[in-house]
Design an enzyme around this catalytic site. Sequence first.
Site, PDB file in Angstrom:
ATOM      1  N   HIS A 136      45.183 -20.955   3.575  1.00  0.00           N
ATOM      2  CA  HIS A 136      44.153 -21.474   2.682  1.00  0.00           C
ATOM      3  C   HIS A 136      44.453 -22.959   2.421  1.00  0.00           C
ATOM      4  O   HIS A 136      45.488 -23.479   2.854  1.00  0.00           O
ATOM      5  CB  HIS A 136      44.122 -20.690   1.367  1.00  0.00           C
ATOM      6  CG  HIS A 136      45.415 -20.752   0.608  1.00  0.00           C
ATOM      7  ND1 HIS A 136      46.513 -19.984   0.940  1.00  0.00           N
ATOM      8  CD2 HIS A 136      45.791 -21.517  -0.458  1.00  0.00           C
ATOM      9  CE1 HIS A 136      47.496 -20.251   0.104  1.00  0.00           C
ATOM     10  NE2 HIS A 136      47.096 -21.179  -0.753  1.00  0.00           N
ATOM     11  N   LYS A 170      50.252 -21.531   6.170  1.00  0.00           N
ATOM     12  CA  LYS A 170      49.366 -21.336   5.018  1.00  0.00           C
ATOM     13  C   LYS A 170      47.954 -21.078   5.534  1.00  0.00           C
ATOM     14  O   LYS A 170      47.451 -21.810   6.394  1.00  0.00           O
ATOM     15  CB  LYS A 170      49.416 -22.604   4.154  1.00  0.00           C
ATOM     16  CG  LYS A 170      48.716 -22.504   2.830  1.00  0.00           C
ATOM     17  CD  LYS A 170      48.913 -23.815   2.056  1.00  0.00           C
ATOM     18  CE  LYS A 170      48.184 -23.786   0.726  1.00  0.00           C
ATOM     19  NZ  LYS A 170      48.340 -25.076   0.000  1.00  0.00           N
TER      20      LYS A 170
END
Length: 222
Positions: free
Chosen positions: A104, A102
């Site tokens: 973010h 991921k």
Amino acid sequence: MNNLRQQFIEFSVNAGVLRFGEFVTKAGRTSPYFFNAGLFSQGATLARIADFYAQTLLDSGIAFDMLFGPAYKGITLASATAVALANKGRDVPFAFNRKEAKDHGEGGTIVGARLQGRVVIVDDVISAGTSVRESVDMIRNAGATPCAVLIALDRMERSGKDNALSAHSAVQEVSNAYGMPVISIGNLDDLFEYISSAGLGSQHAAYRGAIDAYRKRYGVAS
């Protein structure tokens, strides 16, 4: 066969998760039985299988600090097992991984508790050992110690191709490679004993010969 293992096999058959027939395995073999943990897809059945995982882990006597579930099936199994352990008075953290990092929020590939201490990897079965290898790398890279692998069913099946079968099963190879135990709720011997039991009826007992032949061709000693 101890009572817990017998109950596990019977439960898996009745839940339709352990099925008999003709199934092509990942290794390309035609197997007379197939175990699909993805079919523990209702709340009650998931709770029951998690209880089997938790009790098997506690009965093993292995010291552990947390659980890790490799994506994808291991995520649900590790999460549910953590709940079952808490219900038995052993509240431990758990974590799992996502397939893609991921970029973010908190980022990274690990979700849940920080990997630390002695970590048990929770999965359904071991086929090629790829999931375990990736899990071991992630756990060690985080500074923690993989201490055991906990699976539902050990097929007790020699790895490799028909013309070059290994002397060991995938489970044995994983245990030898990483120097840690692989704990299973049940195994092929338990399944064979169950299907050979008097009074089971012809519906499943009819597959006894096929399972015995498969075990003689691909099986390893317990």
